[in-house]
Design an enzyme around this catalytic site. Structure first.
Site, PDB file in Angstrom:
ATOM      1  CG  ASP A 123      53.820  -5.077 -12.579  1.00  0.00           C
ATOM      2  OD1 ASP A 123      53.007  -4.334 -13.156  1.00  0.00           O
ATOM      3  OD2 ASP A 123      53.740  -6.319 -12.593  1.00  0.00           O
TER       4      ASP A 123
ATOM      5  CE  LYS B 201      55.503   0.102 -17.107  1.00  0.00           C
ATOM      6  NZ  LYS B 201      55.822  -1.032 -16.209  1.00  0.00           N
TER       7      LYS B 201
ATOM      8  N   GLY C  42      48.845  -2.281 -15.639  1.00  0.00           N
ATOM      9  CA  GLY C  42      48.210  -1.781 -14.423  1.00  0.00           C
ATOM     10  C   GLY C  42      49.180  -0.798 -13.806  1.00  0.00           C
ATOM     11  CG  HIS C  43      50.828   1.942 -15.702  1.00  0.00           C
ATOM     12  ND1 HIS C  43      51.249   2.668 -16.782  1.00  0.00           N
ATOM     13  CD2 HIS C  43      51.267   0.676 -15.919  1.00  0.00           C
ATOM     14  CE1 HIS C  43      51.901   1.871 -17.623  1.00  0.00           C
ATOM     15  NE2 HIS C  43      51.908   0.661 -17.131  1.00  0.00           N
TER      16      HIS C  43
ATOM     17  CD  GLN D 294      52.406  -4.181 -21.503  1.00  0.00           C
ATOM     18  OE1 GLN D 294      52.495  -3.633 -22.575  1.00  0.00           O
ATOM     19  NE2 GLN D 294      51.321  -4.088 -20.760  1.00  0.00           N
TER      20      GLN D 294
HETATM   21  P1  GDP Z   1      53.808  -0.011 -13.154  1.00  0.00           P
HETATM   22  O1  GDP Z   1      53.038  -1.065 -13.867  1.00  0.00           O
HETATM   23  O2  GDP Z   1      55.235   0.049 -13.613  1.00  0.00           O
HETATM   24  O3  GDP Z   1      53.148   1.343 -13.183  1.00  0.00           O
HETATM   25  O4  GDP Z   1      53.865  -0.461 -11.624  1.00  0.00           O
HETATM   26  P2  GDP Z   1      52.622  -1.017 -10.741  1.00  0.00           P
HETATM   27  O5  GDP Z   1      51.765   0.125 -10.381  1.00  0.00           O
HETATM   28  O6  GDP Z   1      52.000  -2.206 -11.387  1.00  0.00           O
HETATM   29  O7  GDP Z   1      53.406  -1.594  -9.488  1.00  0.00           O
HETATM   30  C1  GDP Z   1      54.236  -0.806  -8.711  1.00  0.00           C
HETATM   31  C2  GDP Z   1      53.709  -0.798  -7.257  1.00  0.00           C
HETATM   32  O8  GDP Z   1      54.702  -0.241  -6.423  1.00  0.00           O
HETATM   33  C3  GDP Z   1      52.486   0.061  -7.071  1.00  0.00           C
HETATM   34  O9  GDP Z   1      51.693  -0.522  -6.070  1.00  0.00           O
HETATM   35  C4  GDP Z   1      53.047   1.399  -6.590  1.00  0.00           C
HETATM   36  O10 GDP Z   1      52.143   2.137  -5.794  1.00  0.00           O
HETATM   37  C5  GDP Z   1      54.216   0.938  -5.777  1.00  0.00           C
HETATM   38  N1  GDP Z   1      55.374   1.851  -5.759  1.00  0.00           N
HETATM   39  C6  GDP Z   1      55.860   2.647  -6.749  1.00  0.00           C
HETATM   40  N2  GDP Z   1      57.002   3.246  -6.351  1.00  0.00           N
HETATM   41  C7  GDP Z   1      57.232   2.829  -5.077  1.00  0.00           C
HETATM   42  C8  GDP Z   1      58.284   3.063  -4.123  1.00  0.00           C
HETATM   43  O11 GDP Z   1      59.247   3.783  -4.367  1.00  0.00           O
HETATM   44  N3  GDP Z   1      58.170   2.410  -2.920  1.00  0.00           N
HETATM   45  C9  GDP Z   1      57.113   1.580  -2.618  1.00  0.00           C
HETATM   46  N4  GDP Z   1      57.095   0.982  -1.430  1.00  0.00           N
HETATM   47  N5  GDP Z   1      56.132   1.339  -3.491  1.00  0.00           N
HETATM   48  C10 GDP Z   1      56.194   1.944  -4.697  1.00  0.00           C
HETATM   49  P1  IMO Z   2      52.668  -3.002 -16.619  1.00  0.00           P
HETATM   50  O1  IMO Z   2      52.490  -1.935 -17.664  1.00  0.00           O
HETATM   51  C1  IMO Z   2      53.836  -7.102 -15.731  1.00  0.00           C
HETATM   52  C2  IMO Z   2      53.074 -10.098 -18.847  1.00  0.00           C
HETATM   53  C3  IMO Z   2      52.077 -11.189 -18.550  1.00  0.00           C
HETATM   54  C4  IMO Z   2      52.666 -12.325 -19.389  1.00  0.00           C
HETATM   55  C5  IMO Z   2      53.181 -11.610 -20.616  1.00  0.00           C
HETATM   56  C6  IMO Z   2      52.233 -11.633 -21.809  1.00  0.00           C
HETATM   57  O2  IMO Z   2      51.718  -2.890 -15.475  1.00  0.00           O
HETATM   58  O3  IMO Z   2      54.098  -3.114 -16.214  1.00  0.00           O
HETATM   59  P2  IMO Z   2      49.962 -10.363 -22.361  1.00  0.00           P
HETATM   60  O4  IMO Z   2      48.651 -10.330 -21.640  1.00  0.00           O
HETATM   61  O5  IMO Z   2      50.594  -9.013 -22.524  1.00  0.00           O
HETATM   62  O6  IMO Z   2      49.907 -11.099 -23.662  1.00  0.00           O
HETATM   63  O7  IMO Z   2      50.933 -11.236 -21.413  1.00  0.00           O
HETATM   64  O8  IMO Z   2      53.400 -10.259 -20.229  1.00  0.00           O
HETATM   65  N1  IMO Z   2      52.573  -8.718 -18.674  1.00  0.00           N
HETATM   66  C7  IMO Z   2      52.911  -7.914 -17.657  1.00  0.00           C
HETATM   67  N2  IMO Z   2      53.668  -8.150 -16.580  1.00  0.00           N
HETATM   68  N3  IMO Z   2      53.340  -5.871 -15.935  1.00  0.00           N
HETATM   69  C8  IMO Z   2      52.605  -5.606 -17.034  1.00  0.00           C
HETATM   70  O9  IMO Z   2      52.202  -4.358 -17.372  1.00  0.00           O
HETATM   71  C9  IMO Z   2      52.327  -6.662 -17.944  1.00  0.00           C
HETATM   72  N4  IMO Z   2      51.628  -6.756 -19.096  1.00  0.00           N
HETATM   73  C10 IMO Z   2      51.799  -8.005 -19.548  1.00  0.00           C
HETATM   74  O10 IMO Z   2      52.040 -11.495 -17.184  1.00  0.00           O
HETATM   75  O11 IMO Z   2      53.779 -12.874 -18.715  1.00  0.00           O
HETATM   76 MG    MG Z   3      51.821  -2.710 -13.428  1.00  0.00          MG
END
Ligand code: GDP
Ligand code: IMO
Ligand code: MG
Length: 426
Positions: free
Chosen positions: A13, A16, A40-41, A224
């Site tokens: 998170d 990415k 979840g991206h 991840q």
């Molecule tokens: P990922 O799994 O690495 O793709 O990240 P997620 O989408 O799960 O979580 C990142 C969250 O931060 C999302 O809600 C993005 O919209 C938000 N985000 C990404 N870059 C920035 C930033 O530079 N500033 C802020 N405030 N939010 C950001």
């Molecule tokens: P993105 O791509 C954050 C965590 C779960 C748990 C562990 C194992 O959005 O960064 P799993 O279901 O993969 O067997 O769970 O990994 N986990 C993540 N945490 N971002 C993710 O994906 C994750 N995908 C799995 O919370 O601790």
């Molecule tokens: Mg994510």
């Protein structure tokens, strides 16, 4: 630089999705190489927010070929639902290619994931319960079923019978559950393939190499992150694949010499969902503040993320294990308004200063972070587009991280929007 990997450097998170979308603008192909719908991206374009689980984050551009590589585990219904969601919002999904070598997730994988977590009780990992671990376990046990098997109903039925003969015994004898029905699964999966998936199934390894041979730019998108990696992460509190840059090789079918650039995505502080060690975790009002301002709730499961200060010991390890060429530092804006900001520069363990990420997991559970404290900045940075317009304290914070990690920061995120970033260097 024709081939680039985007990799998470913390516990996921990091942003990415946003930075893959950003870099994808100059690419021809974006390939997801591991994980499944545990990811979840998020991509925010104007007022529209897209939360992608399986489909590569380059899909929003018409010129991109989005590829789901052989290292991914796929729940076909989730993939189809995601395509439908995108189509309903005006995004063309016809170009999506899916590797025939990717493994399938079945309902019994999800069931086993949930049952295993319950069985672990207080030792549970806090998985996303999407069936990821059991699907990769079947792959390693060589009873997994691949996307290509859907193209041959006879082979598919045989393989399903083999795996269910054993899985149903486990369900009955270990977990006291009713057996799952092979016919029901077979009919549903074959129909999904026939009606929806078939046109997308492709030799993705050939496609990636044809693109590279033609001098096209290919982006490998990790899900991840480094510390959730099965080999390098905080085992057993990890996912069941290799998100690190080497995973792009095994999960997409390229060799190390094909990759020129590795962009590590790091959040300006640290978050984690699920159980496991977290040396810089905050259990105070600052931790709550980061959750509130950063909206730190899972994109996928809605769970509250744990928060803590930036940890350069972790990042140095991520720099090594991924051979990072640059860092994109995200969510710097979330630190706006703090009086002071701490950065972990080393750990203390039994009176000794530890500079390197400890190889023994017990040490990681026992360390105390050694912090350096930097001044915060009081002006909001979400509108900033130039490095020179960042408050001096914000620039100093980023430069401090660069020095301590030894990797240049190329981009800095100042908000969730596609255009909310600053070119910092490289
Ligand atoms: P990922 O799994 O690495 O793709 O990240 P997620 O989408 O799960 O979580 C990142 C969250 O931060 C999302 O809600 C993005 O919209 C938000 N985000 C990404 N870059 C920035 C930033 O530079 N500033 C802020 N405030 N939010 C950001
Ligand atoms: P993105 O791509 C954050 C965590 C779960 C748990 C562990 C194992 O959005 O960064 P799993 O279901 O993969 O067997 O769970 O990994 N986990 C993540 N945490 N971002 C993710 O994906 C994750 N995908 C799995 O919370 O601790
Ligand atoms: Mg994510």
């Amino acid at each position: 630089m024709p081939a680039t990997v985007v990799v998470g450097t913390q516990w996921g998170d990091e942003g990415k999705g946003k930075f893959t979308d950003l870099v994808a603008k100059e690419m021809h192909m974006v390939v997801r190489y591991q994980g499944g719908h545990n990811a979840g991206h998020t991509i925010v374009v104007d007022d529209n927010s897209f939360a992608l689980q399986l489909i590569p984050s380059g899909v929003l551009y018409d010129h991109i070929t989005p590829v789901i590589g052989n290292g991914v585990v796929i729940d076909p219904q989730v993939l189809i639902d995601e395509m439908d969601m995108l189509e309903a919002r005006g995004v063309d999904t016809s170009r999506i290619k899916v590797s025939g070598n990717a493994h399938l997730i079945f309902p019994y994988h999800q069931l086993l994931d949930a049952l295993h977590e319950r069985y672990l009780g207080k030792n549970q990992l806090g998985t996303t319960k999407r069936g990821i671990g059991p699907a990769y376990a079947d792959k390693a046990m060589r009873v997994g079923i691949r996307v290509q098997d859907l193209l041959d109903p006879k082979i598919f039925a045989q393989k399903l019978d083999v795996v269910l003969a054993q899985t149903n015994k486990v369900l009955a004898k270990v977990y006291n559950r009713l057996p799952v029905d092979a016919d029901e699964i077979r009919e549903k999966y074959l129909e999904l393939c026939e009606t929806r998936l078939k046109p997308h199934i492709a030799d993705t390894i050939g496609l990636v190499h044809d693109a590279l041979d033609a001098g096209q730019h290919v982006l490998f998108e990790g899900a991840q992150a480094t510390f959730l990696d099965l080999d390098y992460g905080t085992y057993p509190f990890v996912t069941s694949s290799n998100p690190t840059a080497g995973g792009a090789c095994t999960g997409a079918g390229v060799g190390p010499r094909d990759i020129d650039r590795v962009m590590g995505i790091a959040k300006a502080y640290v978050t984690r969902v699920g159980a496991g060690p977290f040396p810089t975790e905050l259990h105070d009002a600052t931790g709550d503040h980061l959750v509130d301002v950063g909206h730190e709730y899972g994109t996928n499961t809605g769970r509250r993320r744990r928060t803590g200060w930036f940890d350069t010991v972790m990042l140095r390890y991520a720099a090594r294990t991924n051979s990072l060429s640059e860092i994109a530092l995200t969510k710097l804006d979330v630190l706006d308004g703090l009086d002071e900001i701490k950065v972990c520069v080393a750990y203390e363990h039994e009176g000794t200063r530890v500079e390197h990420y400890p190889y023994h997991q017990s040490v990681l559970h026992q360390v105390t972070p050694i912090y350096e404290t930097l001044p915060g900045w009081q002006t909001p940075i979400e509108q900033v587009t130039e490095r020179s317009d960042l408050p001096p304290a914000a620039r100093d914070y980023v430069e401090f991280i660069e020095r301590k990690v030894g990797v240049p920061v190329s981009l800095v995120g100042v908000g969730p929007g596609r255009d909310q970033f600053v070119h910092f260097g490289v």
